[in-house]
Design a protein around this motif. Structure first.
Motif, PDB file in Angstrom:
ATOM      1  N   ALA A  29      39.700 115.999  36.611  1.00 54.95           N
ATOM      2  CA  ALA A  29      40.945 115.821  35.854  1.00 54.95           C
ATOM      3  C   ALA A  29      42.096 115.522  36.812  1.00 54.95           C
ATOM      4  CB  ALA A  29      41.229 117.066  35.031  1.00 54.95           C
ATOM      5  N   LEU A  30      42.124 116.214  37.948  1.00 55.82           N
ATOM      6  CA  LEU A  30      43.198 115.983  38.922  1.00 55.82           C
ATOM      7  C   LEU A  30      43.113 114.585  39.532  1.00 55.82           C
ATOM      8  CD1 LEU A  30      43.253 119.312  40.912  1.00 55.82           C
ATOM      9  CD2 LEU A  30      45.213 118.264  39.772  1.00 55.82           C
ATOM     10  N   LEU A  31      41.912 114.231  39.965  1.00 58.46           N
ATOM     11  CA  LEU A  31      41.755 112.936  40.640  1.00 58.46           C
ATOM     12  C   LEU A  31      42.064 111.796  39.672  1.00 58.46           C
ATOM     13  CD1 LEU A  31      38.494 113.534  42.708  1.00 58.46           C
ATOM     14  CD2 LEU A  31      40.832 113.407  43.561  1.00 58.46           C
ATOM     15  N   LEU A  32      41.506 111.874  38.473  1.00 56.10           N
ATOM     16  CA  LEU A  32      41.672 110.745  37.555  1.00 56.10           C
ATOM     17  C   LEU A  32      43.086 110.681  36.985  1.00 56.10           C
ATOM     18  CD1 LEU A  32      38.165 110.591  35.876  1.00 56.10           C
ATOM     19  CD2 LEU A  32      39.118 109.121  37.639  1.00 56.10           C
ATOM     20  N   SER A  33      43.704 111.841  36.706  1.00 53.89           N
ATOM     21  CA  SER A  33      45.088 111.782  36.201  1.00 53.89           C
ATOM     22  C   SER A  33      45.999 111.182  37.271  1.00 53.89           C
ATOM     23  CB  SER A  33      45.574 113.153  35.754  1.00 53.89           C
ATOM     24  OG  SER A  33      45.508 114.078  36.819  1.00 53.89           O
ATOM     25  N   SER A  34      45.667 111.392  38.534  1.00 48.72           N
ATOM     26  CA  SER A  34      46.467 110.801  39.616  1.00 48.72           C
ATOM     27  C   SER A  34      46.386 109.277  39.609  1.00 48.72           C
ATOM     28  CB  SER A  34      45.963 111.294  40.978  1.00 48.72           C
ATOM     29  OG  SER A  34      46.079 112.684  41.065  1.00 48.72           O
ATOM     30  N   ILE A 232      23.525 104.245  35.606  1.00 45.61           N
ATOM     31  CA  ILE A 232      24.914 104.002  35.203  1.00 45.61           C
ATOM     32  C   ILE A 232      25.293 102.593  35.628  1.00 45.61           C
ATOM     33  CG2 ILE A 232      27.308 104.772  35.426  1.00 45.61           C
ATOM     34  CD1 ILE A 232      26.193 107.399  36.489  1.00 45.61           C
ATOM     35  N   GLU A 233      26.047 101.943  34.758  1.00 44.88           N
ATOM     36  CA  GLU A 233      26.599 100.636  35.104  1.00 44.88           C
ATOM     37  C   GLU A 233      28.107 100.695  34.898  1.00 44.88           C
ATOM     38  OE1 GLU A 233      25.460  96.210  33.714  1.00 44.88           O
ATOM     39  OE2 GLU A 233      26.409  97.462  32.204  1.00 44.88           O
ATOM     40  N   LEU A 234      28.849 100.345  35.921  1.00 43.74           N
ATOM     41  CA  LEU A 234      30.309 100.269  35.803  1.00 43.74           C
ATOM     42  C   LEU A 234      30.666  98.832  36.169  1.00 43.74           C
ATOM     43  CD1 LEU A 234      32.830 102.672  37.635  1.00 43.74           C
ATOM     44  CD2 LEU A 234      33.356 100.398  36.846  1.00 43.74           C
ATOM     45  N   ASP A 235      31.104  98.078  35.174  1.00 47.60           N
ATOM     46  CA  ASP A 235      31.396  96.669  35.445  1.00 47.60           C
ATOM     47  C   ASP A 235      32.853  96.370  35.124  1.00 47.60           C
ATOM     48  OD1 ASP A 235      31.455  94.048  35.922  1.00 47.60           O
ATOM     49  OD2 ASP A 235      29.780  93.507  34.614  1.00 47.60           O
ATOM     50  N   PRO A 236      33.708  96.388  36.159  1.00 50.65           N
ATOM     51  CA  PRO A 236      35.145  96.234  35.893  1.00 50.65           C
ATOM     52  C   PRO A 236      35.580  94.787  35.647  1.00 50.65           C
ATOM     53  CG  PRO A 236      34.770  96.608  38.233  1.00 50.65           C
ATOM     54  CD  PRO A 236      33.410  96.537  37.585  1.00 50.65           C
ATOM     55  N   GLY A 237      34.614  93.871  35.495  1.00 49.74           N
ATOM     56  CA  GLY A 237      34.921  92.440  35.350  1.00 49.74           C
ATOM     57  C   GLY A 237      36.066  92.148  34.395  1.00 49.74           C
ATOM     58  N   ASN A 238      35.968  92.628  33.154  1.00 52.43           N
ATOM     59  CA  ASN A 238      37.007  92.315  32.159  1.00 52.43           C
ATOM     60  C   ASN A 238      37.974  93.467  31.926  1.00 52.43           C
ATOM     61  OD1 ASN A 238      35.970  89.740  31.612  1.00 52.43           O
ATOM     62  ND2 ASN A 238      34.349  90.680  30.364  1.00 52.43           N
ATOM     63  N   TRP A 239      38.070  94.332  32.894  1.00 55.34           N
ATOM     64  CA  TRP A 239      38.917  95.538  32.739  1.00 55.34           C
ATOM     65  C   TRP A 239      40.266  95.272  33.393  1.00 55.34           C
ATOM     66  CZ3 TRP A 239      39.120  99.991  36.604  1.00 55.34           C
ATOM     67  CH2 TRP A 239      39.765 101.116  36.069  1.00 55.34           C
ATOM     68  N   ASP A 240      41.347  95.777  32.780  1.00 51.25           N
ATOM     69  CA  ASP A 240      42.678  95.527  33.350  1.00 51.25           C
ATOM     70  C   ASP A 240      43.039  96.506  34.466  1.00 51.25           C
ATOM     71  OD1 ASP A 240      43.178  97.852  32.000  1.00 51.25           O
ATOM     72  OD2 ASP A 240      44.699  97.037  30.642  1.00 51.25           O
ATOM     73  N   GLY A 241      42.144  97.452  34.779  1.00 50.21           N
ATOM     74  CA  GLY A 241      42.390  98.382  35.891  1.00 50.21           C
ATOM     75  C   GLY A 241      43.401  99.464  35.555  1.00 50.21           C
ATOM     76  N   LYS A 242      43.686  99.635  34.271  1.00 44.55           N
ATOM     77  CA  LYS A 242      44.674 100.658  33.896  1.00 44.55           C
ATOM     78  C   LYS A 242      44.006 101.775  33.111  1.00 44.55           C
ATOM     79  CE  LYS A 242      48.665  97.547  33.315  1.00 44.55           C
ATOM     80  NZ  LYS A 242      48.948  97.418  34.720  1.00 44.55           N
ATOM     81  N   MET A 243      44.390 103.013  33.442  1.00 47.32           N
ATOM     82  CA  MET A 243      43.913 104.166  32.662  1.00 47.32           C
ATOM     83  C   MET A 243      45.142 104.885  32.123  1.00 47.32           C
ATOM     84  SD  MET A 243      40.747 105.628  34.954  1.00 47.32           S
ATOM     85  CE  MET A 243      41.633 105.826  36.494  1.00 47.32           C
ATOM     86  N   PRO A 244      45.134 105.193  30.821  1.00 43.36           N
ATOM     87  CA  PRO A 244      46.309 105.842  30.232  1.00 43.36           C
ATOM     88  C   PRO A 244      46.396 107.313  30.627  1.00 43.36           C
ATOM     89  CG  PRO A 244      44.547 105.671  28.622  1.00 43.36           C
ATOM     90  CD  PRO A 244      44.043 104.994  29.861  1.00 43.36           C
ATOM     91  N   ALA A 245      47.621 107.819  30.760  1.00 44.90           N
ATOM     92  CA  ALA A 245      47.782 109.266  31.010  1.00 44.90           C
ATOM     93  C   ALA A 245      47.136 110.021  29.848  1.00 44.90           C
ATOM     94  CB  ALA A 245      49.258 109.595  31.113  1.00 44.90           C
ATOM     95  N   PHE A 246      46.696 111.233  30.105  1.00 40.49           N
ATOM     96  CA  PHE A 246      45.977 111.981  29.062  1.00 40.49           C
ATOM     97  C   PHE A 246      46.331 113.463  29.095  1.00 40.49           C
ATOM     98  CE2 PHE A 246      43.387 111.781  32.902  1.00 40.49           C
ATOM     99  CZ  PHE A 246      42.908 113.075  33.057  1.00 40.49           C
ATOM    100  N   ASP A 247      46.016 114.129  27.994  1.00 43.40           N
ATOM    101  CA  ASP A 247      46.146 115.590  27.921  1.00 43.40           C
ATOM    102  C   ASP A 247      44.745 116.159  27.863  1.00 43.40           C
ATOM    103  OD1 ASP A 247      48.798 115.206  27.725  1.00 43.40           O
ATOM    104  OD2 ASP A 247      49.018 116.010  25.693  1.00 43.40           O
ATOM    105  N   VAL A 248      44.480 117.164  28.662  1.00 42.83           N
ATOM    106  CA  VAL A 248      43.135 117.716  28.667  1.00 42.83           C
ATOM    107  C   VAL A 248      43.199 119.234  28.820  1.00 42.83           C
ATOM    108  CG1 VAL A 248      42.755 117.447  31.167  1.00 42.83           C
ATOM    109  CG2 VAL A 248      40.827 117.355  29.650  1.00 42.83           C
TER     110      VAL A 248
END
Ligand code: S3P
Length: 455
Positions: A29-34, A232-248
């Protein structure tokens, strides 16, 4: 350094108690929220020292992480993380101190591999002896620049300090197809975090499924990641590289609950309940082992929290039988094998634990340390290269003086076994318990145990 003296129980352990929030999910949670855009809210954050090491490392890279004092005080664990996106980290002024936390060091290595600045990762005496090639190898093979200290005995392996980056201008991390020889969530997560920055996909496979909190969280944040069994497959090809802030809200830590639940399962007349505990199947191997042994255990599902199943778990004492533990169960119980040994010590017959060689490279060599702990309490056991053979026994255990070796899970397992002693036992060097379960002693006392702190 604090020692504790544990007295034999004079009454059963009874009660319903809280446990700290899940350490593994807290790190993620810390790493990804950063890396998200904007302010995330983490509630129920554990102030275990390992999670604090991750928070401080992120602060050292410019992140604003506020502890929010609520009416319930800091212990309520509400923290706010203001993320700056994937490229919001700045070069730290000093080495990043990961303390005792292998997860902090290995996950950060994955994240830092993609940065344009250099950072140095160090830790305490135990962490400085832990093998790092397992993360450095795959990251280097996708173009990361990482150096470490040659391992004095394991040819080709590397020890901290790790110097990670900078990734040279004009270079980027490449696609990676990697089949890990070990089932390790730390390796998997380091590779996946680096994959967020890669020019190309990441394909990762492990022998059997290790804890999957990183996959769950990345998926919830909209990262294009697919899982199929252990692939696992992670394919960022069509991803905008943005992750929204979240509450957890972080679920309770099954690995902390395990010590209290096993304490109830092995002490006559006891019954202990822990609520809001994470019951992700990649973490519940111990509960399956306990059930095979005939232990008293009930898990009542309480829905989902943070994309993770949670439940109320009650454990009570009843006769146990020895079993064979191995295979895919081991990674799902990896941190609970020491406390599973306490169940084995009280089971009728023999318990054999195999396929657990990973225990040799944890905070201590947990196969050797557990063999020494069991013998000190008068339990017969044999050390195997990848596990232990334990002969269960009845009656009071021999009082013992146990050296924790600075390993929190050894210290807590010894304290639980000591409840069955014929006299008081001493566990030395117990400050390490604060890495994962700062209120462990207080919680056992609340259930009825008599434990004194000694200098
Ligand atoms: C962890 C993974 C496990 C576990 C450790 C926490 C994590 O290590 O032992 O306590 O949070 O990813 P490995 O991945 O090395 O097995």
């Amino acid at each position: 350094m604090t020692d504790i003296v544990v007295h034999p129980l004079d009454k059963p352990l009874v009660g319903s108690v809280p446990v700290p929030s899940d350490k593994s999910i807290g790190h993620r949670a810390l790493l990804l929220s950063s890396l998200c855009e904007g302010k995330s809210k983490i509630t129920g954050f554990s102030y275990g020292e390992d999670n604090v090491s991750t928070a401080n490392a992120m602060r050292a890279m410019g992140l604003v992480i506020d502890d929010v004092a609520t009416s319930a005080g800091k212990a309520a664990g509400e923290i706010h993380v203001t993320g700056g996106g994937l490229f919001g980290l700045r070069a730290p002024n000093d080495a990043l101190d990961c303390g005792n936390s292998g997860t902090t060091m290995r996950l950060l290595t994955g994240l830092l591999a993609a940065q344009r600045f250099a950072s140095t990762l160090v830790g305490d005496a135990s962490l400085m002896k832990r093998p790092m090639k397992r993360v450095v190898g795959p990251l280097r093979s996708r173009g990361a620049v990482i150096d470490g200290k040659p391992h004095p005995t394991k040819e080709g392996d590397l020890l901290p300090p790790l110097v990670v980056g900078p990734l040279p201008e004009g270079k980027h991390l490449e696609a990676l197809e990697y089949e890990s020889p070990v089932s390790s969530a730390q390796v998997k997560s380091a590779v996946l975090l680096s994959g967020l920055y890669a020019h190309g996909g990441t394909w990762f496979k492990e022998p059997t499924l290790s804890r999957d909190h990183t996959e769950r969280m990345l998926h919830a944040l909209g990262v294009p990641l697919r899982t199929m069994g252990t692939m696992i497959e992670l394919d960022p090809g069509n991803w905008d590289g943005k992750m929204p802030a979240f509450d957890v809200a972080i679920p309770g830590d099954a690995s902390a609950a395990a010590f209290l639940l096993v304490a109830a399962q092995i002490t006559p007349g006891s019954r202990v309940t822990v609520r809001g505990v994470g019951t992700n199947p990649t973490r519940t191997g111990l509960f399956e082992i306990a059930r095979h042994m005939g232990a008293g255990l009930e898990i009542v599902p309480q829905g989902d929290q943070a994309g993770e199943p949670i439940g109320e778990i009650t454990a009570w004492s009843q006769p146990l039988r020895g079993v064979l533990v191995g295979g895919e169960l081991v990674p799902r119980a990896i941190d609970e094998i020491p406390i599973a040994c306490a169940l084995a010590a009280r089971a009728s017959g023999t318990t054999t634990i195999r396929d657990a060689e990973e225990l040799r490279v944890k905070e201590s060599d947990r196969i050797a340390t557990m063999a020494a702990v069991l013998r000190a309490f008068g339990v017969t056991c044999e050390e195997l290269p990848d596990g232990l053979v334990i002969e269960g026994r009845e009656g009071p255990l021999q009082p013992a003086e146990i050296a924790s070796k600075g390993d929190h899970r050894i210290a807590m397992t010894a304290a639980v076994l000591a409840l069955l002693g014929s006299g008081p036992s001493r566990v030395t060097d117990c400050d390490c318990i604060a890495t994962s379960f700062p209120r462990f002693v207080g919680t056992l006392r609340a259930l009825g145990a008599r434990i004194d702190a000694a200098e």
